[in-house]
Design a protein around this motif. Structure first.
Motif, PDB file in Angstrom:
ATOM      1  N   THR A 119       0.739  -1.202  -0.085  1.00 47.55           N
ATOM      2  CA  THR A 119       0.057  -0.008   0.011  1.00 47.55           C
ATOM      3  C   THR A 119       0.929   1.379  -0.199  1.00 47.55           C
ATOM      4  O   THR A 119       0.640   2.044  -0.568  1.00 47.55           O
ATOM      5  CB  THR A 119      -1.121   0.047   1.147  1.00 47.55           C
ATOM      6  OG1 THR A 119      -1.749  -1.177   1.126  1.00 47.55           O
ATOM      7  CG2 THR A 119      -1.652   1.166   1.263  1.00 47.55           C
ATOM      8  N   PHE A 120       1.838   1.097   0.857  1.00 57.80           N
ATOM      9  CA  PHE A 120       3.026   2.516   1.004  1.00 57.80           C
ATOM     10  C   PHE A 120       3.337   2.703  -0.414  1.00 57.80           C
ATOM     11  O   PHE A 120       3.586   3.782  -1.044  1.00 57.80           O
ATOM     12  CB  PHE A 120       3.839   2.138   1.872  1.00 57.80           C
ATOM     13  CG  PHE A 120       4.864   3.185   2.057  1.00 57.80           C
ATOM     14  CD1 PHE A 120       4.678   4.317   2.565  1.00 57.80           C
ATOM     15  CD2 PHE A 120       6.089   2.762   1.488  1.00 57.80           C
ATOM     16  CE1 PHE A 120       5.639   5.212   2.669  1.00 57.80           C
ATOM     17  CE2 PHE A 120       7.295   3.796   1.454  1.00 57.80           C
ATOM     18  CZ  PHE A 120       6.903   4.906   2.271  1.00 57.80           C
ATOM     19  N   LYS A 121       4.033   1.456  -1.002  1.00 56.99           N
ATOM     20  CA  LYS A 121       4.547   1.705  -2.350  1.00 56.99           C
ATOM     21  C   LYS A 121       3.561   2.210  -3.375  1.00 56.99           C
ATOM     22  O   LYS A 121       3.959   3.047  -4.149  1.00 56.99           O
ATOM     23  CB  LYS A 121       5.290   0.453  -2.843  1.00 56.99           C
ATOM     24  CG  LYS A 121       6.193   0.462  -3.941  1.00 56.99           C
ATOM     25  CD  LYS A 121       6.937  -0.750  -4.498  1.00 56.99           C
ATOM     26  CE  LYS A 121       5.875  -2.097  -4.370  1.00 56.99           C
ATOM     27  NZ  LYS A 121       6.513  -3.313  -4.905  1.00 56.99           N
ATOM     28  N   ALA A 122       2.434   1.624  -3.362  1.00 50.47           N
ATOM     29  CA  ALA A 122       1.325   1.923  -4.574  1.00 50.47           C
ATOM     30  C   ALA A 122       1.199   3.558  -4.208  1.00 50.47           C
ATOM     31  O   ALA A 122       0.805   4.354  -5.171  1.00 50.47           O
ATOM     32  CB  ALA A 122       0.276   1.293  -4.242  1.00 50.47           C
ATOM     33  N   ASN A 123       0.859   3.971  -3.061  1.00 51.09           N
ATOM     34  CA  ASN A 123       0.588   5.395  -2.622  1.00 51.09           C
ATOM     35  C   ASN A 123       1.632   6.457  -3.307  1.00 51.09           C
ATOM     36  O   ASN A 123       1.459   7.402  -3.639  1.00 51.09           O
ATOM     37  CB  ASN A 123       0.215   5.736  -1.295  1.00 51.09           C
ATOM     38  CG  ASN A 123      -0.781   4.931  -0.713  1.00 51.09           C
ATOM     39  OD1 ASN A 123      -1.939   4.763  -1.629  1.00 51.09           O
ATOM     40  ND2 ASN A 123      -1.202   4.708   0.539  1.00 51.09           N
ATOM     41  N   ARG A 124       2.623   6.042  -3.156  1.00 55.36           N
ATOM     42  CA  ARG A 124       4.096   6.762  -3.554  1.00 55.36           C
ATOM     43  C   ARG A 124       3.967   6.788  -5.001  1.00 55.36           C
ATOM     44  O   ARG A 124       4.287   7.697  -5.623  1.00 55.36           O
ATOM     45  CB  ARG A 124       5.368   6.076  -2.990  1.00 55.36           C
ATOM     46  CG  ARG A 124       5.568   6.072  -1.732  1.00 55.36           C
ATOM     47  CD  ARG A 124       6.288   7.452  -1.167  1.00 55.36           C
ATOM     48  NE  ARG A 124       7.547   7.822  -1.782  1.00 55.36           N
ATOM     49  CZ  ARG A 124       8.705   8.411  -1.195  1.00 55.36           C
ATOM     50  NH1 ARG A 124       8.267   9.115  -0.203  1.00 55.36           N
ATOM     51  NH2 ARG A 124       9.315   8.747  -2.012  1.00 55.36           N
ATOM     52  N   PHE A 184       8.177   7.896  -7.001  1.00 52.52           N
ATOM     53  CA  PHE A 184       8.812   6.544  -6.946  1.00 52.52           C
ATOM     54  C   PHE A 184       9.827   6.456  -6.120  1.00 52.52           C
ATOM     55  O   PHE A 184      10.863   7.209  -5.867  1.00 52.52           O
ATOM     56  CB  PHE A 184       9.105   6.364  -8.375  1.00 52.52           C
ATOM     57  CG  PHE A 184       7.953   6.157  -9.364  1.00 52.52           C
ATOM     58  CD1 PHE A 184       7.221   5.433  -9.414  1.00 52.52           C
ATOM     59  CD2 PHE A 184       7.584   7.422 -10.055  1.00 52.52           C
ATOM     60  CE1 PHE A 184       5.911   5.222 -10.488  1.00 52.52           C
ATOM     61  CE2 PHE A 184       6.597   7.517 -10.842  1.00 52.52           C
ATOM     62  CZ  PHE A 184       5.827   6.559 -11.036  1.00 52.52           C
ATOM     63  N   LEU A 185       9.851   5.196  -5.382  1.00 50.34           N
ATOM     64  CA  LEU A 185      10.881   4.921  -4.482  1.00 50.34           C
ATOM     65  C   LEU A 185      12.128   4.429  -5.116  1.00 50.34           C
ATOM     66  O   LEU A 185      12.073   3.724  -6.244  1.00 50.34           O
ATOM     67  CB  LEU A 185      10.600   3.582  -3.560  1.00 50.34           C
ATOM     68  CG  LEU A 185       9.289   3.926  -2.504  1.00 50.34           C
ATOM     69  CD1 LEU A 185       8.931   2.677  -2.068  1.00 50.34           C
ATOM     70  CD2 LEU A 185       9.981   4.947  -1.441  1.00 50.34           C
ATOM     71  N   PRO A 186      13.412   4.646  -4.914  1.00 53.21           N
ATOM     72  CA  PRO A 186      14.542   4.223  -5.416  1.00 53.21           C
ATOM     73  C   PRO A 186      14.668   2.735  -5.438  1.00 53.21           C
ATOM     74  O   PRO A 186      14.143   2.171  -4.390  1.00 53.21           O
ATOM     75  CB  PRO A 186      15.669   4.763  -4.325  1.00 53.21           C
ATOM     76  CG  PRO A 186      15.172   5.999  -3.763  1.00 53.21           C
ATOM     77  CD  PRO A 186      13.661   5.521  -3.476  1.00 53.21           C
ATOM     78  N   GLU A 187      15.164   2.089  -6.312  1.00 50.77           N
ATOM     79  CA  GLU A 187      15.207   0.539  -6.379  1.00 50.77           C
ATOM     80  C   GLU A 187      16.058  -0.156  -5.299  1.00 50.77           C
ATOM     81  O   GLU A 187      15.727  -1.372  -4.693  1.00 50.77           O
ATOM     82  CB  GLU A 187      16.049   0.279  -7.736  1.00 50.77           C
ATOM     83  CG  GLU A 187      15.259   0.344  -8.963  1.00 50.77           C
ATOM     84  CD  GLU A 187      14.058  -0.613  -8.848  1.00 50.77           C
ATOM     85  OE1 GLU A 187      14.263  -1.722  -8.617  1.00 50.77           O
ATOM     86  OE2 GLU A 187      12.837  -0.200  -9.407  1.00 50.77           O
ATOM     87  N   ARG A 223      14.377  -3.020  -2.791  1.00 48.13           N
ATOM     88  CA  ARG A 223      15.399  -4.252  -2.785  1.00 48.13           C
ATOM     89  C   ARG A 223      15.426  -4.605  -1.259  1.00 48.13           C
ATOM     90  O   ARG A 223      15.316  -5.606  -0.740  1.00 48.13           O
ATOM     91  CB  ARG A 223      16.612  -4.231  -3.415  1.00 48.13           C
ATOM     92  CG  ARG A 223      16.644  -4.163  -4.895  1.00 48.13           C
ATOM     93  CD  ARG A 223      17.887  -4.517  -5.483  1.00 48.13           C
ATOM     94  NE  ARG A 223      18.927  -3.492  -5.136  1.00 48.13           N
ATOM     95  CZ  ARG A 223      19.140  -2.480  -5.699  1.00 48.13           C
ATOM     96  NH1 ARG A 223      18.795  -2.355  -6.859  1.00 48.13           N
ATOM     97  NH2 ARG A 223      20.355  -1.602  -5.345  1.00 48.13           N
ATOM     98  N   GLU A 224      15.725  -3.331  -0.433  1.00 43.93           N
ATOM     99  CA  GLU A 224      15.891  -3.355   1.142  1.00 43.93           C
ATOM    100  C   GLU A 224      14.518  -4.137   1.542  1.00 43.93           C
ATOM    101  O   GLU A 224      14.773  -5.049   2.708  1.00 43.93           O
ATOM    102  CB  GLU A 224      16.254  -2.277   1.535  1.00 43.93           C
ATOM    103  CG  GLU A 224      16.727  -2.392   3.061  1.00 43.93           C
ATOM    104  CD  GLU A 224      18.379  -2.681   3.051  1.00 43.93           C
ATOM    105  OE1 GLU A 224      18.587  -3.383   4.067  1.00 43.93           O
ATOM    106  OE2 GLU A 224      19.004  -2.284   1.950  1.00 43.93           O
ATOM    107  N   PHE A 225      13.493  -3.606   1.250  1.00 43.90           N
ATOM    108  CA  PHE A 225      12.330  -3.869   1.965  1.00 43.90           C
ATOM    109  C   PHE A 225      11.683  -5.429   1.385  1.00 43.90           C
ATOM    110  O   PHE A 225      11.312  -6.346   2.409  1.00 43.90           O
ATOM    111  CB  PHE A 225      11.089  -2.845   1.402  1.00 43.90           C
ATOM    112  CG  PHE A 225      10.932  -1.641   2.441  1.00 43.90           C
ATOM    113  CD1 PHE A 225      10.328  -2.004   3.777  1.00 43.90           C
ATOM    114  CD2 PHE A 225      11.787  -0.699   2.359  1.00 43.90           C
ATOM    115  CE1 PHE A 225      10.135  -0.719   4.344  1.00 43.90           C
ATOM    116  CE2 PHE A 225      11.478   0.436   2.934  1.00 43.90           C
ATOM    117  CZ  PHE A 225      10.702   0.489   4.103  1.00 43.90           C
ATOM    118  N   GLU A 226      11.911  -5.651   0.283  1.00 43.96           N
ATOM    119  CA  GLU A 226      11.479  -7.040  -0.498  1.00 43.96           C
ATOM    120  C   GLU A 226      12.439  -8.082   0.152  1.00 43.96           C
ATOM    121  O   GLU A 226      12.131  -9.232   0.463  1.00 43.96           O
ATOM    122  CB  GLU A 226      11.401  -7.146  -1.839  1.00 43.96           C
ATOM    123  CG  GLU A 226      10.292  -6.116  -2.079  1.00 43.96           C
ATOM    124  CD  GLU A 226      10.279  -5.950  -3.686  1.00 43.96           C
ATOM    125  OE1 GLU A 226      11.171  -6.564  -4.589  1.00 43.96           O
ATOM    126  OE2 GLU A 226       9.087  -5.575  -3.995  1.00 43.96           O
TER     127      GLU A 226
END
Length: 204
Positions: A32-37, A43-46, A50-53
């Motif tokens: 949800t956080f990523k989609a809202n951004r 957009f979040l940096p790659e 990668r860190e979150f996933e």
């Protein structure tokens, strides 16, 4: 190797990161956080993605594991892969910190007095430094030069020729509120080294 091995005092219990509050918060809100951004055009940096996933897979057998067997009792254990990231994974970051501290104490740092200096920066500068490695390097050099100058001046007052200060820096990018707060923890030898004939001595 086995937890039930009667021939060894070594005990192992698989950690269960998915039961921690931090893991559950990240798991339940990450997409949800990523989609809202993305909807906001921010957009979040790659490397952040990668860190979150990687964190969401760390320590969970369904994402990969080793099957180990005790050579003494035959007990088998499943050991899940770790993410080995440097961000906020409590397990991997904690292990890295312990290994780094042990290496410094055992192999790098001389047995002399030390002083810790924590350097914070103005908020606008923190964002520039976080994204610009050259700027970060230049600011860090200015800080170290000023700290070194203090020890060099003190040494010259004592008549020491060619004194050499020493320090090591650890950069931290988050504050206690998990906000972007890049700051430096600097461990300084509380004195200087100098040559005395063929010997190297330390003066506090």
């Amino acid at each position: 190797m086995g937890a039930a091995c009667k021939q060894s005092q070594v005990q192992y219990s698989r950690r269960e990161p998915d039961k921690s509050l931090l893991y559950q918060i990240v798991r339940d809100n990450w997409e949800t956080f990523k989609a809202n951004r993305e909807l906001e055009g921010r957009f979040l940096p790659e490397f952040v993605i990668r860190e979150f996933e990687a964190y969401l897979k760390c320590g969970l057998p369904q994402f990969g594991f080793l099957r180990l067997k005790c050579k003494d009792c035959g007990e088998e254990k499943v050991v899940a892969f770790s993410c080995k990231k440097k961000g906020f994974c409590i397990s991997c970051a904690g292990k890295r910190q312990v290994e780094c501290a042990s290496h410094l104490i055992d192999n790098i740092l001389p047995f002399v007095p030390y002083r810790q200096i924590v350097v914070s920066f103005p908020i606008p500068l923190r964002h520039w430094m976080n994204w610009n490695k050259k700027l970060l390097s230049k600011v860090h050099k200015l800080v170290i030069d000023e700290i070194s100058r203090y020890y060099l001046d003190k040494a010259k007052e004592l008549g020491i020729q060619n004194p050499k200060p020493g320090s090591i820096t650890f950069l931290q990018r988050f504050g206690s509120a998990a906000d972007l707060n890049i700051h430096a923890h600097i461990l300084c030898a509380d004195g200087v080294w100098y040559e005395a004939g063929e010997d190297i001595r330390f003066k506090k």
